[in-house]
Design an enzyme around this catalytic site. Structure first.
Site, PDB file in Angstrom:
ATOM      1  CD  GLN A 108      -2.783  -1.045   2.988  1.00  0.00           C
ATOM      2  OE1 GLN A 108      -1.860  -2.380   3.290  1.00  0.00           O
ATOM      3  NE2 GLN A 108      -2.908   0.185   3.221  1.00  0.00           N
ATOM      4  CG  ASP A 111       7.409   4.072   1.164  1.00  0.00           C
ATOM      5  OD1 ASP A 111       7.811   2.832   0.689  1.00  0.00           O
ATOM      6  OD2 ASP A 111       7.223   3.310   2.440  1.00  0.00           O
ATOM      7  CG  HIS A 128      -3.343   2.734  -1.989  1.00  0.00           C
ATOM      8  ND1 HIS A 128      -2.701   2.246  -0.906  1.00  0.00           N
ATOM      9  CD2 HIS A 128      -3.897   1.958  -2.291  1.00  0.00           C
ATOM     10  CE1 HIS A 128      -4.292   1.543  -0.113  1.00  0.00           C
ATOM     11  NE2 HIS A 128      -4.662   1.195  -1.429  1.00  0.00           N
ATOM     12  CB  CYS A 136      -0.597  12.279 -19.274  1.00  0.00           C
ATOM     13  SG  CYS A 136      -1.995  13.836 -19.825  1.00  0.00           S
ATOM     14  CB  CYS A 171       1.072  16.077 -20.218  1.00  0.00           C
ATOM     15  SG  CYS A 171       1.569  14.831 -21.473  1.00  0.00           S
ATOM     16  CB  CYS A 174      -1.691  16.352 -24.260  1.00  0.00           C
ATOM     17  SG  CYS A 174      -1.824  15.929 -22.478  1.00  0.00           S
ATOM     18  N   GLY A 213       2.219  -4.320   8.536  1.00  0.00           N
ATOM     19  CA  GLY A 213       2.703  -2.904   9.099  1.00  0.00           C
ATOM     20  C   GLY A 213       0.871  -2.246   8.579  1.00  0.00           C
ATOM     21  CB  THR A 214      -1.396  -3.062   6.369  1.00  0.00           C
ATOM     22  OG1 THR A 214      -2.571  -2.682   5.975  1.00  0.00           O
ATOM     23  CG2 THR A 214      -0.978  -4.182   6.315  1.00  0.00           C
TER      24      THR A 214
HETATM   25 ZN    ZN Z   1      -0.875  14.485 -21.171  1.00  0.00          ZN
END
Ligand code: ZN
Length: 282
Positions: A108, A111, A128, A136, A171, A174, A213-214
């Site tokens: 999860q 880091d 996560h 983007c 980005c 785009c 640890g969760t």
């Molecule tokens: Zn983009």
């Protein structure tokens, strides 16, 4: 009297040392100096308003004030720049080296410490996301890329640097916003970025689940543990505190709650797994 987890290891051995699934949360990185997201970062001030981290870690907040949300994340990234993997991260990387395809790590944490400890990208599913990466915000097809380098001369709290920050976070494909490659609280898991289906599949085939640890406040980790619980496979929980996962572990044969810090608990469990797996090697 044996150790709390000996029974689980024996069952794992008797079943032929099958797939080991490891689920980690903030507790494994606490000893590396990374505070948990929900608790300890306090408030973040934007103009005259104070936000909790959980309010900022949303797509809605990003759409409303992208630069402010980025400022919050970049500050965290800078604060954690000195953190290094600890013995628990390293032990899990060793276990992967030994077990190969019989090992999957679901984390999860955003880091990046598991990968820095030597765990492989292919078998470390960051459900996560990972703060060291961007994608983007408009999903233009640019893909996932490393976070651009943030020069030390850029001061996050200096408004005259806003233009430069904006430029950095553009980005390349785009010209819209890049966003942190993390799962926000108002977003859903998916397979493409967060290995949702793969994680549930791994839970359906695991011979042993190690939880570190969760306490399971989020949906997918909860489903993973409950899936293994329903299959009555051994669940080992390493955590100084109790919680829902420790309770579930106590209900399966061989399951145990090992009340220990991550570094001590994981190293002991990995040593025991390694001893058994090495014995059984052809
Ligand atoms: Zn983009």
């Amino acid at each position: 009297m044996g150790r709390a987890f000996d029974r689980a290891i024996a069952l794992w051995r008797d079943e032929g040392c099958g797939p080991v699934l490891v689920l980690t949360g903030a507790g494994i990185s606490a000893e590396s100096g990374i505070p948990t997201f929900r608790g300890s970062d306090g408030y973040w001030t934007v103009g005259s308003r104070n936000y909790r981290p959980m309010e900022l870690a949303t797509l809605a907040a990003f759409c409303a004030m992208p630069l402010e949300v980025w400022r919050f994340y970049l500050q965290r990234i800078r604060r954690h720049a000195d953190a290094v993997p600890n013995a628990a991260h390293l032990a899990l990387a060793d276990l992967e080296a030994l077990l190969g395809d019989r090992f999957t790590l679901i984390t999860q944490n955003v880091d990046g410490l598991h990968l820095r400890a030597g765990s492989s990208e292919a078998r470390t599913w960051r459900i996560h996301g990972d703060l060291r990466f961007v994608r983007c915000a408009d999903a233009c097809g640019f893909g996932v890329a490393p976070l651009p380098h943030l020069p030390g001369r850029l001061h996050l709290d200096d408004r005259s640097h806003d233009e430069a920050l904006r430029e950095l976070l553009r980005c390349p494909s785009c010209a819209g916003w890049l966003r942190p490659h993390v799962l926000w609280f108002d977003e859903c898991y998916d397979e493409e970025h967060f290995r949702f289906e793969s994680s549930l599949r791994a839970a359906r085939s695991a011979s042993l689940l190690l939880v570190v640890g969760t306490s399971g406040a989020t949906n997918l980790p909860d489903r993973i543990v409950r899936t293994v619980h329903a299959r009555q496979r051994p669940i080992l929980v390493v955590d100084p505190e109790g919680g829902a996962f420790a309770d579930l572990a106590a209900e399966v044969t061989g399951g145990a709650h090992f009340r220990a810090t991550a570094t001590r608990g994981v190293c002991e469990v990995v040593d025991a797994l390694r001893a058994v797996a090495t014995l059984r090697r052809p």
